[in-house]
Motif scaffolding. Structure first.
Motif, short mmCIF file in Angstrom:
data_model
loop_
_atom_site.label_atom_id
_atom_site.label_comp_id
_atom_site.label_asym_id
_atom_site.label_seq_id
_atom_site.Cartn_x
_atom_site.Cartn_y
_atom_site.Cartn_z
N LYS A 158 0.84 -1.19 0.00
CA LYS A 158 0.00 0.00 0.00
C LYS A 158 0.88 1.25 0.00
CE LYS A 158 -3.67 2.41 2.47
NZ LYS A 158 -4.52 2.47 3.69
N PRO A 159 0.71 2.13 -1.00
CA PRO A 159 1.52 3.35 -1.02
C PRO A 159 1.00 4.37 0.00
CG PRO A 159 0.00 3.34 -2.88
CD PRO A 159 -0.19 2.03 -2.16
N ALA A 160 1.87 5.31 0.38
CA ALA A 160 1.46 6.34 1.34
C ALA A 160 0.30 7.16 0.78
CB ALA A 160 2.65 7.24 1.66
N ASN A 161 0.34 7.38 -0.53
CA ASN A 161 -0.74 8.10 -1.22
C ASN A 161 -1.43 7.12 -2.16
OD1 ASN A 161 -2.43 9.77 -2.64
ND2 ASN A 161 -0.80 11.10 -3.46
N MET A 162 -2.70 6.84 -1.90
CA MET A 162 -3.41 5.83 -2.69
C MET A 162 -3.54 6.21 -4.17
SD MET A 162 -4.19 3.04 -1.14
CE MET A 162 -5.68 2.25 -1.78
N GLU A 163 -3.34 7.49 -4.49
CA GLU A 163 -3.37 7.90 -5.89
C GLU A 163 -2.17 7.37 -6.66
OE1 GLU A 163 -3.81 12.10 -6.16
OE2 GLU A 163 -5.81 12.12 -5.24
N GLU A 164 -1.14 6.93 -5.92
CA GLU A 164 0.06 6.38 -6.55
C GLU A 164 -0.02 4.86 -6.72
OE1 GLU A 164 3.23 7.61 -4.03
OE2 GLU A 164 2.89 9.76 -4.38
#
Length: 453
Positions: free
Chosen positions: A225-231
């Motif tokens: 899971k990335p820190a920013n879900m848009e990534e």
């Protein structure tokens, strides 16, 4: 293709294995109840039990008929052994989310005593079930009467020893452990480790490691899971432990990658030990490339030397010693490549087909549309398309190979691509661990086939 010393009597004149109908479970009516649709199929380790899960949260276990096992030649006949409700629909009030009762996966534990144990999971909760037999009951209690009511102690005049008396065989399924609240996203895989003490569960972004005896704690071993879900660029689609090396497991992704991880390297296995990836042919690049390259299933061979992966259009065999490309690629339904646009519009392009190995790793099995399923012989490189349909649901009926016409003039025995029914799909298949018996889930029916006898 199979481990018989003399397979010639099982081969047709063209050299293909002859499969015949053995049984079909479930009603053959046209009306299908959503809850009855089969969502997973799994043989246990000796093949004597066959479990199915459905969208209604039920688990049905079939037991091999003892007579069919000892007859000459052997027959693959199974009878209902136990049926129980594994999961119920739930509602997550914090997220205002309905949790389906549908069984996503079933995995058997290796047998250690007369009882059988299996893990079943829906989107959020995993349960460990004990399935056991009881054919005796205790009678002659001192403090209870025959109806189970407590006796008046004042009327007791002596002490007697309870005795066990025969009773009609009863199969009981009881939940022994419930592993909950560990996954934010939907669980897509569970896999029991070869150490018989731990198992993993995977959702879209994380993989957790559990001890079978501990329900309130699991260890996160993969977190993408990335820190920013848009990534976010990929999700986990399947995961499985190695059949003999308890420290190794693999997981596949929506990018068409397979990562092999070694739990000895670090507590968190975000850095893989090996990455299996096939370079994309620029000539085949299209709008749908990323969708059809997503791996829907990955399975270790029974020997542990190879891996089998399934994407939308093909099945691939990987050697654990070679990461750069698969050693074998088998097209499952290449004739659908020209239909990808319409398959995208009706969402069929997102169907998750499973795959499985034959009993000696020399054959692979996977499903397709129109209730077709495909078999590939790794030795002879022959392949065959067969159909699970009510028309062949007669004992000992030999399955005839199907041929698909993708263009031009259609021959008499060919099936046109335009006539395929995309609502009839074989997503779930299983192969007996030691014999040529296969179980194929066709919507609400379970077909059992075996080699010609």
């Amino acid at each position: 293709m199979f481990p018989r010393k003399n397979t010639s009597k099982y081969l047709a004149s063209n050299g293909e294995i002859q499969w015949c109908f053995s049984q079909v479970k479930g009603t053959l009516d046209d009306e299908i109840t959503e809850a009855d649709i089969i969502s997973c199929v799994e043989f246990n380790h000796d093949g004597d039990l066959l479990a199915t899960g459905d969208k209604g949260g039920r688990v049905v276990i079939f037991q091999r008929d003892p007579v069919s096992k000892t007859s000459v030649p052997k027959r693959g006949e199974y009878n209902v052994y136990s049926t129980f409700q594994s999961h119920e629909p739930e509602f997550d009030y914090l997220k205002s989310l309905e949790i389906e009762e549908k069984i996503n996966k079933i995995r058997w534990l290796r047998r250690k005593n007369p009882a059988h144990f299996l893990l079943s999971t829906n989107d959020k909760t995993i349960k460990l079930w004990k399935v056991s037999e009881r054919d005796k009951r205790a009678e002659g209690y001192n403090l209870k009467d025959e109806a189970g009511e407590m006796k008046d102690r004042g009327v007791l005049t002596g002490l007697r020893v309870p005795v066990l008396k025969p009773m009609e065989l009863m199969v009981e399924a009881s939940p022994r452990r419930i592993y909950a609240n560990a996954h934010t996203y939907h669980i897509n895989s569970i896999s029991v480790n070869s150490d018989a003490e731990t198992y993993l569960s995977a959702d879209d972004l994380r993989i957790n490691l559990w001890h079978l005896d501990i329900t309130d704690q699991s260890f996160n071993i993969v977190d993408i899971k990335p820190a920013n879900m848009e990534e976010l660029t990929e999700v986990i689609t399947a995961a499985e432990f190695h059949p003999t090396d308890c420290n190794h497991f693999v997981y596949s992704s929506s990018k068409g990658l397979i990562r092999l991880c070694d739990m000895r390297m670090a507590a968190l296995c975000d850095r893989h030990a090996k990455l299996f990836e096939e370079a994309e042919d620029p000539a085949n690049r299209s709008f749908f490339s990323e969708i059809i390259s997503s791996i829907s299933d990955v399975k270790f061979s029974r020997s542990g030397r190879y891996m089998l992966s399934r994407d939308y259009l093909s099945v691939k065999v990987w050697d654990l010693h070679m990461e750069t490309k698969p050693i074998e690629t088998y097209p499952v339904h290449e004739y659908l490549r020209s239909k990808l646009c319409s398959l995208y519009e009706n969402d069929c392009i997102f169907d998750k087909f499973e795959c499985c190995w034959g009993n000696n790793d020399q054959a692979v099995l996977t499903g397709s549309y129109n209730n077709f399923f495909r078999m590939f012989d790794r030795t002879s490189k022959r392949d065959v398309t067969l159909e699970a349909s009510r028309e062949i649901a007669r004992p000992k009926t030999t399955l005839k190979a199907k041929k698909i016409c993708s263009g031009g003039k259609r021959k008499k025995d060919e099936v046109s691509v335009d006539s395929l029914d995309f609502n009839k799909k074989i997503l779930h298949t299983a192969w007996h661990p030691t014999e040529n018996i296969i179980a194929v889930a066709a919507t609400n029916n379970l077909f059992i086939f075996q080699d010609k006898f």
